[in-house]
Design an enzyme around this catalytic site. Structure first.
Site, PDB file in Angstrom:
ATOM      1  N   GLY A  51      -5.083   2.442 -11.941  1.00  0.00           N
ATOM      2  CA  GLY A  51      -5.382   2.800 -10.555  1.00  0.00           C
ATOM      3  C   GLY A  51      -4.657   4.050 -10.120  1.00  0.00           C
ATOM      4  O   GLY A  51      -4.169   4.142  -8.984  1.00  0.00           O
ATOM      5  N   GLY A  55      -3.669   7.224  -4.061  1.00  0.00           N
ATOM      6  CA  GLY A  55      -2.640   6.390  -3.462  1.00  0.00           C
ATOM      7  C   GLY A  55      -1.351   6.298  -4.247  1.00  0.00           C
ATOM      8  O   GLY A  55      -0.877   7.265  -4.846  1.00  0.00           O
ATOM      9  N   GLY A  57      -0.619   4.854  -7.050  1.00  0.00           N
ATOM     10  CA  GLY A  57      -0.723   5.106  -8.480  1.00  0.00           C
ATOM     11  C   GLY A  57      -0.608   6.574  -8.849  1.00  0.00           C
ATOM     12  O   GLY A  57       0.026   6.924  -9.846  1.00  0.00           O
ATOM     13  N   TYR A 206      -6.683 -12.115  -1.489  1.00  0.00           N
ATOM     14  CA  TYR A 206      -5.700 -11.166  -2.022  1.00  0.00           C
ATOM     15  C   TYR A 206      -4.331 -11.826  -2.157  1.00  0.00           C
ATOM     16  O   TYR A 206      -3.639 -11.657  -3.166  1.00  0.00           O
ATOM     17  CB  TYR A 206      -5.629  -9.964  -1.084  1.00  0.00           C
ATOM     18  CG  TYR A 206      -4.575  -8.933  -1.390  1.00  0.00           C
ATOM     19  CD1 TYR A 206      -4.789  -7.957  -2.355  1.00  0.00           C
ATOM     20  CD2 TYR A 206      -3.381  -8.895  -0.670  1.00  0.00           C
ATOM     21  CE1 TYR A 206      -3.830  -6.983  -2.611  1.00  0.00           C
ATOM     22  CE2 TYR A 206      -2.418  -7.934  -0.916  1.00  0.00           C
ATOM     23  CZ  TYR A 206      -2.652  -6.980  -1.878  1.00  0.00           C
ATOM     24  OH  TYR A 206      -1.700  -6.020  -2.136  1.00  0.00           O
TER      25      TYR A 206
END
Length: 323
Positions: A51, A55, A57, A206
């Site tokens: 990822g 963001g 990552g 989540y």
């Protein structure tokens, strides 16, 4: 936008008060550990960040590249992944930054990615399981898995398992699993993995996946004792990333408005992961959970239960061996 929301947003007293308070909070939210002050270099080391095209990552990958590592950006989108590679190369001055495609929600894609990594990389020293999403709509993957569980937990679990021998042979090595403080509100119900008995309300699904992240990390660390490979989980903080992109526009609007002042930026949110991956202070530490200020904290009581951790780990082992 409803009348009530519009009335609040356009209320000048509320807006001015929020701005002032937000600016104060922003000025005080720096963590206790600064990656820029950490002189650890990663030359000769290979790091994989899932990822990593956006963001948190991307900033993790950028930090590793600045330290001289060979960095693999494991991304789903080729276009966005290539853009991130160009940006990381440019900002770090490190040309040894590469894109490898993987969709962590697909076990076939994870296996193909791992096969290519094992063929191409003689050593892997850092694995950051960062890819994840919140608010995904109800769905079942081609593997028969609930999509949030596939993306946030089963895919990373399988990827780590497939790369584990390479990490051991490359030791010292570190595995970092990005979880969330939301794991405190998660529950363990193995029917969830196939989409049963789930309530799709805000980030409830989540939360369950993030609890399994911590349980898995703790059991993995126990199994890795004596190998010089460590595994830790962490909460990156409440961060302004694209993790909320699956929510409706009203929720996103509020999230972005409040988040501009009160939430961490992606760069700030990457700090706790970088700390676990490179800091000298975390060398040899395993099976622990860190908060967004890079402090060792206790996860939830459920996450600390070794019996539940073993059950979760073994369930995922059986699950991935069949699919």
């Amino acid at each position: 936008m409803t009348w009530e929301l519009r009335d609040i947003v356009y209320n000048p007293v509320w807006m001015i008060s929020t701005v002032i308070l937000g600016l104060v909070v922003r000025s005080q939210r720096r963590g206790s550990w600064d990656p820029r002050a950490c002189k650890v270099e990663l030359k000769g080391k290979t790091a994989i960040v899932t990822g990593a095209n956006t963001g948190i990552g991307k900033f993790i990958a950028l930090d590793f590249a600045r330290r001289g590592a060979r960095v693999i950006l494991a991304c789903r989108s080729e276009a966005r992944g290539n853009a991130a590679v160009r940006e990381v190369r440019q900002l770090s001055g490190n040309a040894d930054v590469h894109l490898r495609l993987v969709d962590v929600s697909s076990l076939e894609s994870v296996r193909e990615f791992a096969t290519n990594i094992l063929r191409e990389e003689k050593e892997v020293h850092i694995l950051v399981n960062n890819a994840g999403a919140s608010g995904l709509p109800r769905g079942i993957t081609a593997d028969g898995l609930e999509v949030s569980f596939a993306t946030n937990h089963v895919g990373p679990f399988l990827l780590t398992s497939l790369l584990l021998d390479r990490l051991k042979s490359s030791a010292p090595a570190r595995i970092i699993n990005v979880s969330s403080v939301n794991h405190w509100r998660g529950k363990v119900d193995f029917s969830h993995f196939h989409g049963n008995n789930l309530v799709y309300r805000m980030d409830e699904v989540y939360n369950h996946t993030k609890l399994h992240n911590v349980l898995w990390t703790n059991e993995l660390a126990r199994r890795l004792k004596g190998t010089d490979v460590t595994a830790n989980s962490l909460h990156p903080g409440v961060v302004m990333t694209e993790v909320m992109r699956h929510y409706n526009w009203v929720v996103q609007f509020i999230f972005k408005l409040v988040g501009f002042f009160f939430f961490k930026t992606s760069e700030e949110g990457a700090v706790s992961t970088i700390y676990c991956a490179v800091a000298e202070e975390t060398e040899g530490i395993s099976g622990k959970y860190f908060d967004s200020d890079c402090s060792l904290v206790k996860p939830s009581p459920t996450a600390r239960d070794p019996a539940i951790a073993l059950k979760s780990f073994e369930f995922c082992e059986r699950l991935t061996s069949k699919l």
